[in-house]
Design a protein around this motif. Structure first.
Motif, PDB file in Angstrom:
ATOM      1  N   ARG A   1      -4.365  36.331  -4.932  1.00 26.93           N
ATOM      2  CA  ARG A   1      -3.966  35.635  -6.217  1.00 26.93           C
ATOM      3  C   ARG A   1      -4.646  36.154  -7.326  1.00 26.93           C
ATOM      4  O   ARG A   1      -4.334  36.444  -8.275  1.00 26.93           O
ATOM      5  CB  ARG A   1      -4.133  34.371  -6.020  1.00 26.93           C
ATOM      6  CG  ARG A   1      -3.923  33.540  -7.323  1.00 26.93           C
ATOM      7  CD  ARG A   1      -2.346  33.743  -7.696  1.00 26.93           C
ATOM      8  NE  ARG A   1      -2.079  32.712  -8.752  1.00 26.93           N
ATOM      9  CZ  ARG A   1      -1.868  33.268  -9.724  1.00 26.93           C
ATOM     10  NH1 ARG A   1      -2.423  34.532 -10.335  1.00 26.93           N
ATOM     11  NH2 ARG A   1      -1.381  32.545 -10.994  1.00 26.93           N
ATOM     12  N   SER A   2      -5.797  36.695  -6.890  1.00 28.36           N
ATOM     13  CA  SER A   2      -6.589  37.456  -7.860  1.00 28.36           C
ATOM     14  C   SER A   2      -6.245  38.650  -8.550  1.00 28.36           C
ATOM     15  O   SER A   2      -6.702  39.069  -9.803  1.00 28.36           O
ATOM     16  CB  SER A   2      -7.937  37.541  -7.133  1.00 28.36           C
ATOM     17  OG  SER A   2      -8.238  38.797  -6.367  1.00 28.36           O
TER      18      SER A   2
ATOM     19  N   ASP B   1      -0.340  29.693  -5.083  1.00 22.34           N
ATOM     20  CA  ASP B   1      -0.658  28.639  -6.249  1.00 22.34           C
ATOM     21  C   ASP B   1      -0.666  27.196  -5.729  1.00 22.34           C
ATOM     22  O   ASP B   1      -1.651  26.687  -5.755  1.00 22.34           O
ATOM     23  CB  ASP B   1       0.009  28.740  -7.585  1.00 22.34           C
ATOM     24  CG  ASP B   1      -0.331  29.986  -8.337  1.00 22.34           C
ATOM     25  OD1 ASP B   1      -1.392  30.530  -8.228  1.00 22.34           O
ATOM     26  OD2 ASP B   1       0.397  30.037  -9.298  1.00 22.34           O
ATOM     27  N   TYR B   2       0.489  26.965  -5.010  1.00 27.17           N
ATOM     28  CA  TYR B   2       0.434  25.642  -4.189  1.00 27.17           C
ATOM     29  C   TYR B   2      -0.462  25.560  -3.139  1.00 27.17           C
ATOM     30  O   TYR B   2      -1.136  24.552  -2.935  1.00 27.17           O
ATOM     31  CB  TYR B   2       1.800  25.486  -3.713  1.00 27.17           C
ATOM     32  CG  TYR B   2       2.867  24.897  -4.392  1.00 27.17           C
ATOM     33  CD1 TYR B   2       2.469  24.492  -5.833  1.00 27.17           C
ATOM     34  CD2 TYR B   2       4.145  24.749  -4.265  1.00 27.17           C
ATOM     35  CE1 TYR B   2       3.441  23.869  -6.822  1.00 27.17           C
ATOM     36  CE2 TYR B   2       4.909  23.999  -5.411  1.00 27.17           C
ATOM     37  CZ  TYR B   2       4.629  23.533  -6.618  1.00 27.17           C
ATOM     38  OH  TYR B   2       5.607  23.042  -7.358  1.00 27.17           O
TER      39      TYR B   2
ATOM     40  N   LYS C   1      -7.050  30.019   3.138  1.00 23.61           N
ATOM     41  CA  LYS C   1      -7.013  29.515   1.856  1.00 23.61           C
ATOM     42  C   LYS C   1      -7.930  30.698   1.102  1.00 23.61           C
ATOM     43  O   LYS C   1      -7.585  31.304  -0.280  1.00 23.61           O
ATOM     44  CB  LYS C   1      -7.458  28.168   1.575  1.00 23.61           C
ATOM     45  CG  LYS C   1      -7.440  27.791   0.083  1.00 23.61           C
ATOM     46  CD  LYS C   1      -7.930  26.345  -0.092  1.00 23.61           C
ATOM     47  CE  LYS C   1      -7.702  25.899  -1.423  1.00 23.61           C
ATOM     48  NZ  LYS C   1      -8.238  24.361  -1.772  1.00 23.61           N
TER      49      LYS C   1
ATOM     50  N   ASN D   1      -4.313  37.537 -11.452  1.00 19.39           N
ATOM     51  CA  ASN D   1      -5.187  37.286 -12.476  1.00 19.39           C
ATOM     52  C   ASN D   1      -5.672  38.552 -13.112  1.00 19.39           C
ATOM     53  O   ASN D   1      -5.899  38.455 -14.537  1.00 19.39           O
ATOM     54  CB  ASN D   1      -6.110  36.316 -11.994  1.00 19.39           C
ATOM     55  CG  ASN D   1      -5.807  35.029 -11.319  1.00 19.39           C
ATOM     56  OD1 ASN D   1      -4.653  34.326 -11.969  1.00 19.39           O
ATOM     57  ND2 ASN D   1      -6.477  34.553 -10.583  1.00 19.39           N
TER      58      ASN D   1
ATOM     59  N   GLU E   1      -6.543  33.501  -1.794  1.00 20.23           N
ATOM     60  CA  GLU E   1      -7.089  33.362  -2.913  1.00 20.23           C
ATOM     61  C   GLU E   1      -7.412  34.978  -3.722  1.00 20.23           C
ATOM     62  O   GLU E   1      -7.404  35.226  -4.735  1.00 20.23           O
ATOM     63  CB  GLU E   1      -8.521  32.590  -3.059  1.00 20.23           C
ATOM     64  CG  GLU E   1      -9.087  32.384  -4.450  1.00 20.23           C
ATOM     65  CD  GLU E   1      -9.928  31.385  -4.379  1.00 20.23           C
ATOM     66  OE1 GLU E   1     -10.267  31.057  -5.661  1.00 20.23           O
ATOM     67  OE2 GLU E   1     -10.455  30.771  -3.313  1.00 20.23           O
TER      68      GLU E   1
ATOM     69  N   LEU F   1       4.002  34.013  -5.538  1.00 20.97           N
ATOM     70  CA  LEU F   1       2.875  33.645  -6.314  1.00 20.97           C
ATOM     71  C   LEU F   1       2.939  32.111  -6.499  1.00 20.97           C
ATOM     72  O   LEU F   1       1.709  31.691  -6.480  1.00 20.97           O
ATOM     73  CB  LEU F   1       2.879  34.611  -7.707  1.00 20.97           C
ATOM     74  CG  LEU F   1       1.680  34.707  -8.447  1.00 20.97           C
ATOM     75  CD1 LEU F   1       0.441  35.444  -7.591  1.00 20.97           C
ATOM     76  CD2 LEU F   1       1.864  35.535  -9.700  1.00 20.97           C
ATOM     77  N   GLU F   2       3.848  31.501  -6.651  1.00 20.38           N
ATOM     78  CA  GLU F   2       3.834  30.069  -6.918  1.00 20.38           C
ATOM     79  C   GLU F   2       3.871  29.561  -5.534  1.00 20.38           C
ATOM     80  O   GLU F   2       2.974  28.441  -5.586  1.00 20.38           O
ATOM     81  CB  GLU F   2       5.363  29.703  -7.322  1.00 20.38           C
ATOM     82  CG  GLU F   2       5.904  30.088  -8.662  1.00 20.38           C
ATOM     83  CD  GLU F   2       7.269  29.593  -8.993  1.00 20.38           C
ATOM     84  OE1 GLU F   2       7.362  28.515  -9.309  1.00 20.38           O
ATOM     85  OE2 GLU F   2       8.043  30.643  -8.853  1.00 20.38           O
TER      86      GLU F   2
ATOM     87  N   LEU G   1      -3.501  26.992  -2.915  1.00 19.06           N
ATOM     88  CA  LEU G   1      -4.608  27.116  -3.633  1.00 19.06           C
ATOM     89  C   LEU G   1      -5.076  25.442  -4.229  1.00 19.06           C
ATOM     90  O   LEU G   1      -6.130  25.113  -4.426  1.00 19.06           O
ATOM     91  CB  LEU G   1      -4.947  28.147  -4.771  1.00 19.06           C
ATOM     92  CG  LEU G   1      -4.830  29.431  -4.349  1.00 19.06           C
ATOM     93  CD1 LEU G   1      -5.098  30.511  -5.464  1.00 19.06           C
ATOM     94  CD2 LEU G   1      -6.010  29.833  -3.161  1.00 19.06           C
ATOM     95  N   GLU G   2      -3.945  24.962  -4.518  1.00 16.07           N
ATOM     96  CA  GLU G   2      -4.063  23.498  -5.013  1.00 16.07           C
ATOM     97  C   GLU G   2      -4.139  22.410  -3.678  1.00 16.07           C
ATOM     98  O   GLU G   2      -4.218  21.302  -3.970  1.00 16.07           O
ATOM     99  CB  GLU G   2      -2.771  23.049  -5.833  1.00 16.07           C
ATOM    100  CG  GLU G   2      -2.807  23.851  -7.156  1.00 16.07           C
ATOM    101  CD  GLU G   2      -1.375  23.641  -7.913  1.00 16.07           C
ATOM    102  OE1 GLU G   2      -0.564  22.785  -7.445  1.00 16.07           O
ATOM    103  OE2 GLU G   2      -1.214  24.196  -8.926  1.00 16.07           O
TER     104      GLU G   2
END
Length: 405
Positions: A388-389, A125-126, A381, A392, A385, A121-122, A128-129
């Motif tokens: 990743r949702s 996140d990277y 990407k 969330n 995402e 997950l981390e 997505l950044e």
């Protein structure tokens, strides 16, 4: 179950990954090109190392281990775009002596360090950044004195072997492939359409087939950073093909000459799988001479001469038999995929698009409507995402319950 899967340690993705091919930030672009061509890699890592602490320790004055950090990556795309600048087209030899640190993207953290016990997950996140590559420690030889002694004698061109540690890196493609291999964990989401998942990006980069390829340099630069491609379209805005940074990564530095002299359509042919046709090579050289860019002509002649000398006689005989006019002596070109665009539709499922992208080694897939009009693009990407949702969505009910209490 899906959330627990996303919490798996990122080291699970590093199994079997090779150690990084490193160069120091003070190395020249020319040196970086040599490493790229000899290693066969599409990009190599760029490192800055502080050896002061180690030197103090060796002199008996106390201190600690040297500190090294990956600050970026160098790819053939970086070199090609750098050589496309007017001043570098005039004097490419001088340009190639530039330190690689000066041509790395500014203000874009496309390379990030991550601990091996960090979660998937981390890592997502990277990405997505804006990260393209995650640098992960993969081996530690501190307990092996003989190995450590060898490392102390390592060349300055091998900064990743510092303090007994080696590194690999993970790409967006690695993570998408890992997710696909465990796709059942996320059921039924993978069967949903890409339209329903809202991952179609309608802000596309395009260039007309007949436009000068040099006009697409800014778009190629942006596509490289965003891990996408530039669509080549006709006068009706219909998709013909693409200029992909992934394809350019398998070319050589002489492609800068093609970008400076050819149309976008001809550039697609030049960088296509197998190497450029001989007539296009001659056209590029003629136009370079007209522009008084003789130094670039010399660069082309030198590169093709070196490639020809390393080719086998059998490859020449096979060309004669097939009547091919392609220059097949360029080894890097032979590894690239074709510049033909890979397409899907809004009703394509997420899993189908993932399989398609990975099968074609494409960072992005173009989306067409029922009339075959280009309407958008799906990138790695955008795909990660979606995964990743899930985390969330799980976190939202937890926040709601906490607020009620």
């Amino acid at each position: 179950m899906a959330v627990s899967f996303l919490n798996r340690e990122v080291s699970d993705l590093c199994l079997g990954k090779p150690a990084l091919k490193p160069i120091p930030a003070e190395a020249t672009v020319s040196e970086a090109l040599t490493v790229l061509k000899k290693s066969g890699e599409t990009h190599v890592s760029v490192w800055i190392c502080d050896h002061t602490a180690r030197k103090v320790l060796e002199e008996g004055g106390g201190g600690g281990d040297c500190v090294c950090r990956c600050v970026g990556k160098i790819c053939m795309v970086d070199v090609i775009l750098f050589l496309c600048k007017d001043e570098n087209l005039v004097d490419p030899s001088k340009a190639l002596e530039t330190p690689v640190a000066q041509i790395l993207p500014k203000g874009n953290s496309i390379v990030r360090h991550l601990d091996p016990n960090s979660s998937l997950l981390e890592a997502i996140d990277y990405i997505l950044e804006g990260a393209q590559n995650l640098v992960i420690p993969i081996q530690n030889y501190r307990s092996t004195p003989s190995r450590k002694k060898l490392l102390s004698k390592a060349s300055s061109l091998s900064p990743t072997n510092h303090n007994g540690v080696e590194y690999c890196w993970l790409t967006q493609e690695d993570i998408v492939r890992f997710l696909l291999n465990s796709i059942g964990v996320f059921s039924p989401m993978p069967t949903f359409t890409i339209e329903s998942l809202n991952i179609i990006n309608h802000e596309m980069m395009t260039v007309s087939y007949h436009d000068p390829a040099i006009s697409s340099v800014d778009a190629i630069t942006r596509a490289y950073i965003e891990q996408s491609s530039v669509a080549v379209v006709d006068e009706d805005n219909r998709l013909i093909g693409e200029i992909s940074p992934f394809t350019l990564a398998y070319c050589d530095e002489t492609v800068a000459s093609a970008i400076a002299t050819l149309s976008a359509g001809d550039l697609m042919t030049y960088i296509d799988y197998g190497g450029p046709p001989e007539d296009l090579i001659e056209l590029v050289k003629t136009r370079l001479q007209e522009k008084k860019l003789g130094a670039m002509v010399e660069l082309i002649d030198e590169e093709f001469s070196l490639s020809s000398s390393s080719s086998s006689a059998s490859s020449c005989s096979s060309d004669d038999e097939s009547g091919s006019s392609k220059v097949t002596v360029l080894g890097r070109f032979s590894s690239a995929r074709r510049s033909e665009a890979i397409t899907c539709y809004p009703w394509s499922s997420l899993v189908a698009v993932m399989i398609q992208a990975l099968a074609h080694r494409a960072n992005s897939i173009w989306v067409m409507d029922e009339d075959h009009n280009l309407i958008g693009v799906v990138t790695f990407k955008g795909i990660v995402e979606v995964f990743r949702s899930i985390a969330n969505a799980r976190r939202k009910p937890e926040r709601d319950n906490t607020s009620k209490q």
